[in-house]
Design an enzyme around this catalytic site. Structure first.
Site: not given
Lengths: 559, 559
Positions: B201, B372
């Site tokens: 990610d 995130h």
């Protein structure tokens, strides 16, 4: 903190009438009125919201000024940003009134007037800091401040009912790049003598602390130049930030680089600033963009427009490889000396991605300081000026409210703080203050040459067209028999890709034939009814089939 | 770090084919292929860009999967966000393939399939963390991670050519609200055994440090509840952030407030989470919105959608006074437990202004943490997994590039880092890796019921219509004489407000008459030429008069 408070004011009083600038950041314009005298502070534009499709810019409704033109003594302009001067060329066409401003501000105004062929007709006077100008019963004094453009002024508006201090857009910069620091002593002196009301910039009223000095960006440039001695540097910033450009030039000079200025508005403003002595460029530093190829990459800097990701600006054209003279490669370092203005984030990001895909390095954080005062600076000004009334200006509602909170914290009574709306008439004197009326105010849309010919109806149509396109149904009726002479024909734009939706269009055409034949066989000659039948039937059919609602436009011709 | 590198790979190799997700944040879908087996990770949608007028959502082009349908063994889904599951109902219509996912992820997928009447036809299997599923020559293992939605998984994709670790969207949360922390030990174990490639990610790869624990937001809620005991609290957050909702409910329970959940997507997700045991709601805490009036303001909390300023969401409707059951007043405190997603800043600000104008207090800073991983977390995962190849995923180019920089810093060789583009075929094994081909990939626009029937032509037309509207010129020609039977008539929409521009329209009509008469008198019967003459002449006239370029649409009828 009430927005409107109906009161009666006895005795002579000053009226403050904002005609814009309180619902948004942009379109600043405020009338000050005392008996037979009106003075207008600033005359800015704003840029269109996303839903104002096709609109180029937005200017304030100045009906009130036009109705009182004989009493309007002058426009007094605080500084040269578009949201403070941009509407002048439009408003001056209808109101021939003199303009008063400081040197660079006037220089930028003159550029505008020249473009609009208004320069010859407009009386103008450049005012120095510390000087005053008498306008009817008003005396307007220009006070030095700091901002992200040179020559920004605050105003002391002296009237028989008392003095109002209007900060304009400002910050407190103890170490400015050009000229003096803000004239805090004069603010203090005015406060000591007694100030009726303070109208103070609210842009950063939500932000804690102090805005950093413009000079800190210079230190950042120095570091960047030092660390990127091998690459070409391209620096994007606001065209009007002359101090920023000055610092880039200073750093370029120190590191022995030539400077190219690129982008129409950047070139224009730097030219004006040079002519007025507001920027100091060492000899042999500036070179024309055509000579860029004569120097190695590591000996050049390009200062450019496009820091907001604007489609047609120079940097965006470089990023998308359509700039004629600059192509981006791995040896380029691009610096965004700016923060994205709210609403521009995605556009800026798009440009950054495009630049990085070409192998360039992009620096876009911490190479900028704001031009507006944060909370501690606002507190300082309130404390020096010590006004009876507080009127937060320059901001959206949330900014005005944040400043109102600060004013209250500093001891100004709640009922003496006014969050106004455009068109409000605030009447005030030493005894009392309150909103006593309302004048016309609002936004006028400029699209191409048209000023105000695009209104809500047109915008709604554009939004409808943008969403689902248009379907046009044309049919010709015989004027004698009333029978169908030709059609119905269907034409669509922006609805579906017709080649892939043949079947849908055929079905729609069959449906329209049935509808028309039904109308004709019933002997219906009322075009209004026929059009309604077309719209309703086609609308329902299309919605059922596609869940879309294109604009449906029936056109009947008589032959 | 090259984007494409043509190589020949000898021996058996794994192919990684991203079909979306690398040009933007959204539309994640990646095919993994080994000989006769294809496994697809995620199947997300993206939301339309500003220039995709009228488009509802965007899905990936899965032509490659359709062409190889017999080899596709399954969709493996990392978590339940729209950018990872949203395209499933569209893709499954054309590809009947089983779905594998964890509990809440599957619950949310099932909601979607139910809405699209696909639930009965689709094979599904819920996988637990630590479990694997065999799909052809692949074994896919689900590994616990943390993210802004419950039950997010990383995947270990075991193939004969080696193991690929795909993090999905993740952060490292040592103190998660629900369930366990990320299974770092398993990442380490896999790394110890040898990992061919890491797909990690990149969303926050530009951000320094560590993302804070979701639990810190709980402490913030506690402070806010404590300081606002007299007012009604309205908290806007992402519908899918079940942990956030859990923490609001916990805090409400502690302070003795009833909780109302408002907004369709919020209600749906909380229902699903409750049914699956992913959220724990104390008895008698939730009340229906209709019972809100039975409790004093200071005993209630409303959790609502609309944290992104979406026009039709519950909070926006409250702010603009069109919500049927909640009206905002000075006794309300509204909390945005979210940050604006890039592009939504202005919409969020508009809602904040509207709420404050109604006298409410609005808290919109520091009541949110990201889902995130920031740079230090990315480094941790790289260090544990220790892959041979790095393939940054989930982000725009600048995010992918930032992660590539981190990977290089951690010792991964530059030629082993691949920034891919959608459609690239990356072939890799222990010996070698490189882009060896390209398959169809791209964005398909969904507008209403239409999938892919709006393409560039239609979008260009919509943009043109949005900018300056349309002018339609209709004329009927006699089929025998070739003479004008009726018209030319002019109709415009979205161009100018006709009543104010009568003179312009009259002049345009006269011009069109002249043009038509010219054509007819010259005996021109070529409709193409007539239409060109209409377009050119009217276009020039309108541009000269208005500096606008409406779409000009000539329609000729034969009668």
């Amino acid at each position: 903190m009430k927005r409107t408070k109906k009161v009666n004011i006895d005795g002579p009083s000053l009226k403050i009438i904002p005609l814009g600038g309180l619902e948004q950041i942009g379109m600043n314009i405020t009338a000050f009125e005392y008996e037979d005298s009106i003075v207008v502070v600033d005359c800015g534009l704003s840029f269109p919201d996303d839903d104002m499709l096709g609109i180029d810019l937005v200017i304030p409704d100045v009906t009130y000024l036009k109705e009182n033109a004989d009493r309007v003594k002058g426009f007094v302009i605080t500084h040269g940003h578009e949201d403070h001067i941009g509407a002048l060329p439009y408003v001056l066409r209808e109101l021939n009134i003199p303009i008063y401003a400081t040197r660079l501000t006037m220089g930028l105004i003159e550029n505008k007037l020249r473009e609009h062929n208004l320069l010859g007709h407009t009386k103008r006077k450049v005012i120095k800091f510390g000087q005053s100008v008498n306008l009817g019963q008003f005396r307007i004094e220009f006070i030095k401040t700091n901002h992200s453009i040179v020559d920004a002024a605050a105003l002391a508006i002296h009237s028989p009912a008392g003095t109002v201090v209007h900060t304009g857009d400002f910050k407190v910069d103890y170490t400015p790049v050009f000229g003096e620091a803000i004239d805090l002593q004069r603010f203090a002196e005015l406060g000591k003598k007694g100030v009726l009301a303070l109208m103070c910039d609210s842009t950063n009223a939500e932000r804690k602390g102090f805005t950093q000095s413009e000079r800190t960006v210079g230190h950042t440039f120095d570091t960047i130049f030092h660390e990127h001695q091998g690459s070409r540097l391209i620096i994007a910033t606001f065209a009007s930030n002359v101090d920023r450009v000055q610092q880039i030039i200073n750093t370029a000079h120190k590191y022995g680089r030539k400077v190219v200025v690129e982008g129409r508005s950047m070139v224009n403003i730097i030219d004006t600033a040079m002519n007025l002595g507001c920027i100091n460029i060492p000899e042999n530093t500036l070179v024309d963009i055509d000579r860029l190829k004569d120097y190695p990459d590591d000996r050049t800097v390009i200062i450019t427009t496009g820091s907001q990701g604007e489609n047609m600006a120079a940097l965006s054209r470089m990023a998308s490889s359509v700039h004629r003279k600059v192509s981006i490669g791995p040896n380029d370092t691009i610096i965004f000396s700016s923060n994205p203005i709210p609403g521009n984030e995605k556009a800026v990001t798009r440009v950054i991605n495009e630049l990085e895909m070409k192998g360039a390095e992009v620096i876009f954080q911490d190479v900028h300081v704001s031009g507006h005062a944060c909370q501690e600076e606002i507190k300082l000004i309130y404390t020096l000026v010590h006004p009876k009334y507080a009127i937060p200006v320059h901001g959206e509602y949330k900014h005005l409210k944040a400043q109102a909170g600060i004013a209250q914290e500093l001891g100004i009574q709640k009922e003496n703080i006014f969050i106004l709306r455009s068109g409000n008439v605030l009447e005030l004197n030493e005894e009392k203050a309150g909103v006593t009326g309302q004048v016309a105010a609002g936004a006028i849309l400029v699209d191409g040459l048209g000023i105000g010919d695009v209104g809500n109806v047109v915008l709604r149509d554009r939004q409808h067209l943008a969403e689902d396109g248009i379907m046009i149904v044309v049919v010709a009726l015989d004027s004698i028999s009333g029978q169908i002479a030709s059609g119905p024909d269907l034409v669509s734009r922006g609805f579906v890709y017709v080649k892939e939706s043949d079947a849908l269009m055929d079905e729609a055409r069959d449906l329209m034939e049935n509808v028309m034949e039904g109308c004709v066989s019933r002997g219906c000659t009322d075009w209004g009814r026929i059009k309604t039948a077309i719209k309703d039937n086609l609308g329902d059919f299309i919605w059922k089939k596609t869940k879309r609602r294109p604009m449906i436009l029936p056109i009947i011709m008589e032959v």
